[in-house]
Each structure stands twice: as C-alpha cells, then as structure tokens.
Design a protein around this motif. Structure first.
Motif, PDB file in Angstrom:
ATOM      1  N   HIS A  85      -5.290   0.891  -7.261  1.00  0.00           N
ATOM      2  CA  HIS A  85      -4.431   1.903  -6.644  1.00  0.00           C
ATOM      3  C   HIS A  85      -2.955   1.551  -6.822  1.00  0.00           C
ATOM      4  O   HIS A  85      -2.587   0.377  -6.944  1.00  0.00           O
ATOM      5  CB  HIS A  85      -4.750   2.033  -5.146  1.00  0.00           C
ATOM      6  N   VAL A  86      -2.123   2.596  -6.842  1.00  0.00           N
ATOM      7  CA  VAL A  86      -0.665   2.447  -6.866  1.00  0.00           C
ATOM      8  C   VAL A  86      -0.065   3.578  -6.040  1.00  0.00           C
ATOM      9  O   VAL A  86      -0.711   4.592  -5.777  1.00  0.00           O
ATOM     10  CB  VAL A  86      -0.098   2.518  -8.305  1.00  0.00           C
ATOM     11  N   GLY A  87       1.188   3.396  -5.626  1.00  0.00           N
ATOM     12  CA  GLY A  87       1.901   4.484  -4.973  1.00  0.00           C
ATOM     13  C   GLY A  87       2.431   4.137  -3.593  1.00  0.00           C
ATOM     14  O   GLY A  87       1.926   3.241  -2.923  1.00  0.00           O
ATOM     15  N   ALA A  88       3.464   4.892  -3.188  1.00  0.00           N
ATOM     16  CA  ALA A  88       4.121   4.692  -1.898  1.00  0.00           C
ATOM     17  C   ALA A  88       3.579   5.614  -0.824  1.00  0.00           C
ATOM     18  O   ALA A  88       4.163   5.720   0.254  1.00  0.00           O
ATOM     19  CB  ALA A  88       5.629   4.916  -2.054  1.00  0.00           C
ATOM     20  N   SER A  89       2.460   6.291  -1.091  1.00  0.00           N
ATOM     21  CA  SER A  89       1.956   7.292  -0.152  1.00  0.00           C
ATOM     22  C   SER A  89       1.620   6.698   1.212  1.00  0.00           C
ATOM     23  O   SER A  89       1.825   7.339   2.245  1.00  0.00           O
ATOM     24  CB  SER A  89       0.717   7.985  -0.730  1.00  0.00           C
ATOM     25  N   GLY A  90       1.098   5.482   1.255  1.00  0.00           N
ATOM     26  CA  GLY A  90       0.796   4.853   2.532  1.00  0.00           C
ATOM     27  C   GLY A  90       2.038   4.689   3.377  1.00  0.00           C
ATOM     28  O   GLY A  90       2.016   4.933   4.596  1.00  0.00           O
ATOM     29  N   ALA A  91       3.154   4.282   2.743  1.00  0.00           N
ATOM     30  CA  ALA A  91       4.420   4.135   3.466  1.00  0.00           C
ATOM     31  C   ALA A  91       4.957   5.492   3.906  1.00  0.00           C
ATOM     32  O   ALA A  91       5.487   5.629   5.025  1.00  0.00           O
ATOM     33  CB  ALA A  91       5.439   3.419   2.582  1.00  0.00           C
ATOM     34  N   ILE A  92       4.838   6.503   3.051  1.00  0.00           N
ATOM     35  CA  ILE A  92       5.300   7.853   3.403  1.00  0.00           C
ATOM     36  C   ILE A  92       4.511   8.382   4.595  1.00  0.00           C
ATOM     37  O   ILE A  92       5.080   8.938   5.547  1.00  0.00           O
ATOM     38  CB  ILE A  92       5.144   8.815   2.208  1.00  0.00           C
ATOM     39  N   TYR A  93       3.198   8.190   4.572  1.00  0.00           N
ATOM     40  CA  TYR A  93       2.387   8.635   5.701  1.00  0.00           C
ATOM     41  C   TYR A  93       2.666   7.805   6.948  1.00  0.00           C
ATOM     42  O   TYR A  93       2.483   8.279   8.074  1.00  0.00           O
ATOM     43  CB  TYR A  93       0.902   8.599   5.337  1.00  0.00           C
ATOM     44  N   GLY A  94       3.119   6.574   6.761  1.00  0.00           N
ATOM     45  CA  GLY A  94       3.566   5.784   7.899  1.00  0.00           C
ATOM     46  C   GLY A  94       4.763   6.427   8.587  1.00  0.00           C
ATOM     47  O   GLY A  94       4.854   6.459   9.820  1.00  0.00           O
TER      48      GLY A  94
END
Length: 252
Positions: free
Chosen positions: A124-133
């Motif tokens: 996996h890659v991406g900043a989506s976890g941080a954005i959803y945070g």
C-alpha cells in the motif's frame, strides 16, 4: 474554514508552511517515482512502499514512508487537493509542530492497522489514512466541540466524511484499513490535541509591510459574503468529483 482566500501561493506557504511542504514533498516523490521513473525514483519506491511482509521483517520505516508515496496522478492530486482544503485550518489551530505530529500520527495509525489486520503480502501507498485522520478530528469538533467550527463547515465536513467512508467500501483498490483506522485515530486523539485551542480565524492575516507592521484586510466582510456563495459551489464541485471518481473506479 475550507474556502481558500489567500492571494498567492507565496502567501499560502507563509501562512501554512507545514501543509505546503507536505504537498511539495509528495508531489516531488510522485514526480520522481511515477512520471520520470528515474533510478532514484525506483529506489525510493522500493524502499518506501508499505509492504506488510517487509514490515514484519523489521523494516518499520515503511509505516511512515508509505504516507508520501502515491500510486498514480489522480491519487496524489486528490490527496493534495484534500490537504489544501482541510489542512490549513487545523495547522492554524494546532500550531505547526502539533499539526505535523497529528498528520503523521494518524497516517501511522492507519498503516499500522493495515500491517496488523491486512494480508501478509499486502502492499500500500498513500496519505489517505492521514487525510481521514483530519476528517476524524473535524467530526469530533462537530460532535463535541461545536464552538470550534461554524455551522456551514460542520455540514460540509459531515457530508464529506459520510460519503468518503461509504466510498471506502464501494471503490475497489482502496486501503480500507488505513481509511477506517486513520479516521478512528483522528477522532480518538482529538480531545487531547484540541485542548485549549482557538477557533480558526481566516481574517487574521500576517501580512508583512515595509515597516514591519501587521496588515488587516478592510474588505473582510464583503469577502465573507462572497465566500459563502463560493462555499456552496465548492461543496457541490467537491461532491461531484467524489461521485465521478467513484463511478470511474467501478467502470474501470
């Protein structure tokens, strides 16, 4: 809170340097790894991608480096667009260091959940976890700290958070663990990081003039009325983008 009224990119970078540099870094990494496909880009991708097997072998840095890597142009643009919209208010409210720690921390929570709950060979890659945070923090404001967020912004964040979470389970190829647990992580740490913070104020300008004094925008009230109209248009445009992305992901 989510309408950008900075007069230039330079002013945006001066007011929100952490948001600006996060975007610059992830765009630069995407440029090296996806667009130019240089040897150093390949090295960065191989070294930084979140691969559960390699993490289990002790390469724990991948839990953080994966936040800055993205799979394609739409992936990096969408996350950068979301960060431009939702990052500045929190950076002003929390301060630079606390915002950076919060952003990386929620991204880390999402990637850690991916490692613990995902398949052994999952990549996996991406900043989506941080954005959803960030979404999780805003939703906490809507539910428990209403004095920190205006009514229009509350409605916007509620709609976007609901649609975003629904599309997490509808669109294929999504790291569901990062989205869900990034959101939960943001919501969980919100009581601690929002203690003693002040509401976002878009009219506080640190405009430097020749004598070193601070400028103040005399037309702020007229701009506020125009921004309310732009806010409604921006919401529908944003929702339209989400819907289009969802449709294309199901078709292709």
């Amino acid at each position: 809170m989510f309408i950008r009224n900075e007069r230039s990119i330079k002013e945006f970078m001066q007011l929100y340097p952490v948001v600006a540099w996060l975007i610059i870094i992830q765009l630069a990494v995407w440029f090296l790894t996806n667009f130019l496909q240089t040897p150093i880009g390949t090295l960065i991708e191989n070294w930084g991608t979140g691969v559960n097997f390699y993490i289990s072998q002790g390469e724990y840095w991948r839990l953080v480096t994966a936040i800055f890597l993205h799979a394609g142009l739409m992936h990096v643009l969408f996350n950068s667009f979301a960060l431009v919209l939702f990052g500045p208010a929190l950076e002003q409210m929390l301060g630079k260091l606390k915002f950076l720690v919060t952003y990386l921390g929620t991204g880390l929570i999402g990637n850690l959940a991916t490692f613990l709950l995902g398949p052994a060979l999952y990549s996996h890659v991406g900043a989506s976890g941080a954005i959803y945070g960030l979404f999780g923090i805003y939703v906490f404001m809507v539910a428990f700290r209403k004095q920190l967020i205006d009514q229009s912004s509350s409605q916007i964040i509620t709609v976007i958070a609901v649609i975003g979470l629904l599309m997490t389970f509808i669109r294929p190829g999504i790291n569901v663990y990062a989205h869900v647990f990034g959101f939960i992580g943001g919501f969980a740490i919100a009581p601690m990081i929002l203690a003693n913070v002040r509401p976002y104020n878009p009219w506080v300008r640190r405009q430097h003039v020749d004598d070193g004094s601070i400028g103040f925008d005399p037309n702020r009230w007229q701009k506020k009325q125009r921004n309310k109209q732009l806010l409604k248009k921006g919401l529908w445009i944003f929702l339209g983008i989400l819907v289009v992305l969802g449709l294309f992901s199901r078709i292709f």
